[in-house]
Design an enzyme around this catalytic site. Structure first.
Site, PDB file in Angstrom:
ATOM      1  N   ARG A 138       1.413  -4.667   8.575  1.00 48.40           N
ATOM      2  CA  ARG A 138       0.728  -3.525   9.398  1.00 48.40           C
ATOM      3  C   ARG A 138      -0.105  -4.180  10.426  1.00 48.40           C
ATOM      4  O   ARG A 138      -0.938  -5.060  10.509  1.00 48.40           O
ATOM      5  CB  ARG A 138      -0.111  -2.659   8.426  1.00 48.40           C
ATOM      6  CG  ARG A 138       0.843  -1.816   7.553  1.00 48.40           C
ATOM      7  CD  ARG A 138       1.046  -0.593   8.480  1.00 48.40           C
ATOM      8  NE  ARG A 138      -0.445   0.203   8.970  1.00 48.40           N
ATOM      9  CZ  ARG A 138      -0.930   0.648   8.090  1.00 48.40           C
ATOM     10  NH1 ARG A 138      -0.469   1.083   6.869  1.00 48.40           N
ATOM     11  NH2 ARG A 138      -2.092   1.108   8.589  1.00 48.40           N
ATOM     12  N   ASP A 195      -4.502   3.361  10.110  1.00 46.11           N
ATOM     13  CA  ASP A 195      -3.410   4.362   9.383  1.00 46.11           C
ATOM     14  C   ASP A 195      -3.122   5.541  10.668  1.00 46.11           C
ATOM     15  O   ASP A 195      -3.781   5.933  11.186  1.00 46.11           O
ATOM     16  CB  ASP A 195      -3.938   5.226   8.260  1.00 46.11           C
ATOM     17  CG  ASP A 195      -4.653   4.278   7.210  1.00 46.11           C
ATOM     18  OD1 ASP A 195      -3.928   3.132   7.178  1.00 46.11           O
ATOM     19  OD2 ASP A 195      -4.941   4.546   6.114  1.00 46.11           O
ATOM     20  N   LYS A 239       3.427  -3.472  -1.312  1.00 45.01           N
ATOM     21  CA  LYS A 239       2.378  -3.157  -0.452  1.00 45.01           C
ATOM     22  C   LYS A 239       1.027  -3.527  -0.901  1.00 45.01           C
ATOM     23  O   LYS A 239       0.502  -2.929  -1.785  1.00 45.01           O
ATOM     24  CB  LYS A 239       2.461  -1.698   0.154  1.00 45.01           C
ATOM     25  CG  LYS A 239       1.425  -1.526   1.247  1.00 45.01           C
ATOM     26  CD  LYS A 239       1.295   0.079   1.574  1.00 45.01           C
ATOM     27  CE  LYS A 239       0.413  -0.111   2.834  1.00 45.01           C
ATOM     28  NZ  LYS A 239       0.033   1.592   3.114  1.00 45.01           N
ATOM     29  N   ASP A 279      -2.605  -4.073   0.143  1.00 46.73           N
ATOM     30  CA  ASP A 279      -3.611  -3.417   1.084  1.00 46.73           C
ATOM     31  C   ASP A 279      -4.891  -4.450   1.291  1.00 46.73           C
ATOM     32  O   ASP A 279      -5.208  -5.214   0.680  1.00 46.73           O
ATOM     33  CB  ASP A 279      -3.777  -1.817   0.737  1.00 46.73           C
ATOM     34  CG  ASP A 279      -4.034  -0.978   1.950  1.00 46.73           C
ATOM     35  OD1 ASP A 279      -4.572  -1.412   3.057  1.00 46.73           O
ATOM     36  OD2 ASP A 279      -3.198   0.027   1.665  1.00 46.73           O
TER      37      ASP A 279
END
Lengths: 376, 376, 376, 376
Positions: C87, C91, C29, C31
């Site tokens: 994504r 969040d 992942k 970010d």
């Protein structure tokens, strides 16, 4: 290519500027057509127009550099470092409030507007400028596009309002009408020295909008609003404009606190009395204007017969300092300290006043500015 | 990669263009898929599509270059310098007003729309074009996407409206239906010479929207509005379209002043009388259309039997100059100077008219354009 | 630096990827923290994440590359060429509808959202994805963030809705709860094979939203709406979800035409009868789920006792082709051709159905796709 | 050039930083004027301000680097890696709620605002920060602009609200008033140790907005709303602010669940009782404040006479750990577990409370953070 599809300047700024200098050119309007996609961020647009600015300067010949990118890419935020005037809207057309699909930014206050287009009304342009009216600067003026005064699409009241705002917002005042068919009413708007003195004020600060009311009667286009503008003038004077773009007559008002709005604290000016001067009261009569139009070769004689103001003889700064009545308009009343300034304003019209302190003689000429700093 | 994930052209424009030229390709649609993030500002997108434009030109073979980036990055502002047509929306689908989440720009007028998607209705596309309808140019047309006429998702009235607007907005008229299952009603829409003459008008100016009313009855999707479009035609004629996308029949109207809207002053055309020609009145009958479909090898014979217009024999410009009745539609009335043009228009339909000056013989053929300049 | 302020990868992608490969890493992942201002246009962001994609590929070790830039810069338009999941939101947090200032895009549909933040509700994330739900692709899935199922902030009905949408939208299904405190109800949501089969469908197409109604009762946060989602499945089946995020029970309905919405023409599927399978009807009982939790070492035995589906033994594709009842859920009714699909749906809950043609045996397994092309 | 048109630093960062270091400069405010079009995307702006950050660091002299770009280009997303404080708005002015055209972002929550301008009210600035209040960090604080406390444009209640928010949002607390004319009421706001302790809290986390109600009475400008802010403090305490910017007194309330909002699950803190400390209850009296003003050379004596808090002697962290009453304010009540915190709040004012667990002695000092990760 130019907007008319002639070969133009992009990437040929230096050679073109030199040609123009050799011709003795004084004024360059540099437009936005065929820009090859070089826009979309401020930096790209800045660099395109900076190239011409450098090219002009390199010639050594003074030219007024009129930058025209229709306000795209936040022109107000960077153009005043590289131009003498900067268009901030799509093209004006001869309507007071009519919205048109081609003037595409629905929210006229949106500073991120892309594709501003044409067919922009007087009201649309004013509303676009309001958020950055403070960005206009001496030597680099916001350009609200050419005047429509005298073209016939608006009423006389609307043209008076149009000219009043263009003057108070320090826009270049370029006549956009055909001089060969000039009417008396158009001439008497365009030559009002009391209003032009606002445009040419030595302090060179644009008026800002202090009030806006959209809860008024709408016209056939669904548009209607009322606005009050206020601006600092040289010597502590203040200009106030009541703009009624509603579809009804309105009583409009502002307190002295609002007129003299400040960054910090309360306005000390609200504690004084003010003399109110109507800047349109002494507008030239149609009869005189028509006489000038009919006998242009006699205009100096005609004007001297009516004590007209000649700014070549007396510069505006000198006239204002001396309190020349031709620049002050007509004194109509005294506005007492801590009161409201109230006027009844006709549908689709504007009133324009110069406020001068009642005890002016006793004061220094320039109140200290309340600006913390100038933003570019 | 192409949209179908075959190996495509990005960074291989030159070699691909040469292969196509060697094949004798006439038409290139260059799409937006797998662009490797090369979008987001006009300049990046311009450069990507300019690369192919240069590659095609370098081959020496004339090809129509159909640029398709779904209108991202203000295509209207730069594409007409480097393409023959430019898509300005996400993909059309076979609905008249239905909004769909995949056609993601909620405000169809937003020129900054990113990710325009697919499932865009006829009305959505028209609304997107309205702010820059004036940017379409001879040789570089706004592409509103392929026609859905005949695919079966809309009513006959809706297809007539769809075709009318595509013609008046100068969009490429690409049939998007399956020719093997063509219906009579679809054929008689697609082959209306009076409407195609608007698309092919020699002046080549798109109609613009002069009125929009959203205060009308909404349909099951919450959508409903009425619009009037008007466009200059060759020889001083004017096309007017009443588009009713409301969920009710409406009386719609526009004044001659509005129809002939101008940048400055009042429209002199409003002082004249105008002959009104209905461009759909002479639509081919279903019987004839069905006969053509049933016997395609006979179509020339069938058409000649009904005096059909053949633009290969008589070009549109010639036909319009001569006042060919097949191009003018049916004259239905005279619109007197300074009056309103009023029509009752059925729910989800359009009416389309050519206005021709009543004293046309006495006038020059081309009125002077009132455009100050052409914007790129 | 990473989000936790450890030294991270920007400009060190190659060396880091090689270290990870040497460790045998399977899932990365990557970010968005401390990106040094490298965002704001799609190209800048694309290049940053492409660098890591190339670095991973260069190692030769297969790793799932989970790209996380919170949906900034139109991720949906470019990420599916360089990642395995992307994504598309700030969040998630453990609320169904509560808006929070930190999830800052007020208009959840705005694809230009910058600073998407955290504290994004299930409904907020779904609404963000709706305009580009079609952009998720096999091998590069839209990532709606980790599941909150079992964390305790929502009701059981809300978690069922949350899981249903995540499955139908093909989001990675990453459990975000603490396995050591897993409850029976959470386990029986997370292990529903009929719903997971939608997530793992061989056709790999996301459901799209076909209806949205905001005129329903709002909850304490002023939020309330109802949505219907529909998606193509392998073999001509269709998944339909009724999502009630209103503060009241609702009767919800969609026609077969709407469920099988098409780019062109009318949906032929609306002319058929359909068998309706409830995908939540056979949810594992709390008693069984609790038994598994209490005796994890026995879970295979317990499940085999209740005929549970094991996708390692029978892949989903095979199970669906065979019509395995554990994947189809419970057949509850027949939906007749040309009718409405109507359900009463409780406040803050969802119902999820698989539609299978009533005369499926007689048909080919895959209806032709009605997509003209795949957009990147 | 600087904002005052003196020669400035763009492209001369290194030489200027060295001069400042040689002068012994401790604090650099680096402003946004005359930026030559170098803005419009985060990366361009980042690079401009990073150049100065590197130049300062290269001098070896510690200076506080106060970055000021008015929040353009998503400052909150990148500035905390290269600055000690970052302005996130146009310039403040001395009004509590008045909107002004020059503070041009109509939607104060829009993080894409360009041309933020000046004349921004206290409420406008707070609303701009709300979506990214979590981005302020120890050592790189969001700068809400200088305090107007004491300048005279707001009421005492409004100044108390202004100071309360600036403290809870961890903004630098720079006095913007003229110290020579400081009033007693201004001094007693600016020197409240219980409020300053929130600003200086060792955990260094900004409060976030947990509730906003716009359905309240509007003032003369059409503005009115009520907000509740809540923030984690060192040692498990919590700060809560009730901000009433409505034009009426209001009863305001928040549940303990809302006050202790969490990413996942339910807040365990809502299961506890809390002691409520009013942080303004012990504000210095006007009499004492006036005495200090009148005899500045005696201030240490005067303060020692009233047991005033001296953070040079006892650092805030130590004082808070010890439960120093001067930092805790006045304990006024106990808030029982699972109840609502309810207060009547006067028009245009704020109340500010520290909550401390009733059984604090029995607990560890720091509750675990519920943040999954820190976003840059």
């Amino acid at each position: 290519m130019t907007c008319a599809r002639d070969e133009g300047s992009l990437d040929h700024e230096t050679e073109d500027a030199q040609v123009w200098a050799s011709w003795g050119v004084d004024y360059l309007k540099y437009d936005n057509c065929f820009n090859q996609g070089r826009f979309g961020t401020p930096l790209i647009t800045f660099q395109r127009f900076e190239a011409m600015w450098k090219a002009i300067n390199a010639t050594g010949r003074p030219m007024l550099y009129s930058l025209c990118n229709w306000g795209e890419d936040s022109t107000h935020a960077w153009a005043n470092g590289i131009s003498n005037s900067w268009r901030m809207s799509g093209d004006i057309y001869d309507y007071f409030t009519r919205p048109d699909d081609l003037c595409s930014c629905e929210n006229a206050q949106d500073p991120m507007c892309i594709a501003p287009g044409k067919h922009c009304s007087v009201l649309n342009i004013i509303n676009k400028l309001a958020p950055y009216a403070d960005r206009t600067k001496p030597g680099s003026w916001a350009d609200l596009d050419m005047l429509e005064v005298g073209n016939g699409g608006m009423t006389d009241d609307e043209y008076v309002a149009h000219f009043s705002l263009w003057a108070a917002l320090n826009s270049p005042l370029l006549m956009g009408n055909d001089l060969r068919t000039l009417t008396a009413s158009a001439l008497s708007i365009l030559n009002n020295p009391a209003v032009i003195a606002i445009s040419q004020d030595p302090l060179a600060k644009s008026a800002i909008r202090i009030k806006r009311d959209v809860n008024v009667k709408k016209d056939e286009y669904g548009v209607g609003e009322a606005q009050i503008w206020s601006g600092k003038l040289f010597g502590g004077d203040q200009v106030v404009i009541f703009l009624n773009a509603a579809d009804e007559d309105l009583e409009m008002k502002a307190s002295l606190e609002e007129i003299f709005i400040r960054e910090t604290g309360k306005a000390p000016q609200a504690q004084e009395d003010w003399e109110v001067h109507d800047l349109w009261a002494n507008r030239m009569s149609d009869a005189v204007a028509q006489k000038i139009i009919d006998s242009p070769e006699q205009y100096a004689t005609i004007l001297s017969g009516i004590d007209w103001y000649n700014s070549t003889v007396i510069p505006y700064k000198e006239g204002i300092e001396k309190g020349d009545k031709r620049l002050l308009g007509k004194r109509i009343e005294t506005l007492k300290a801590r009161t409201m300034f109230v006027k009844t304003v006709k549908r689709h019209s504007a009133q324009m006043y110069r406020l001068r302190s009642s005890d002016r003689g006793a004061k220094k000429e320039n109140l200290p500015s309340d600006d913390n700093h100038d933003e570019l």
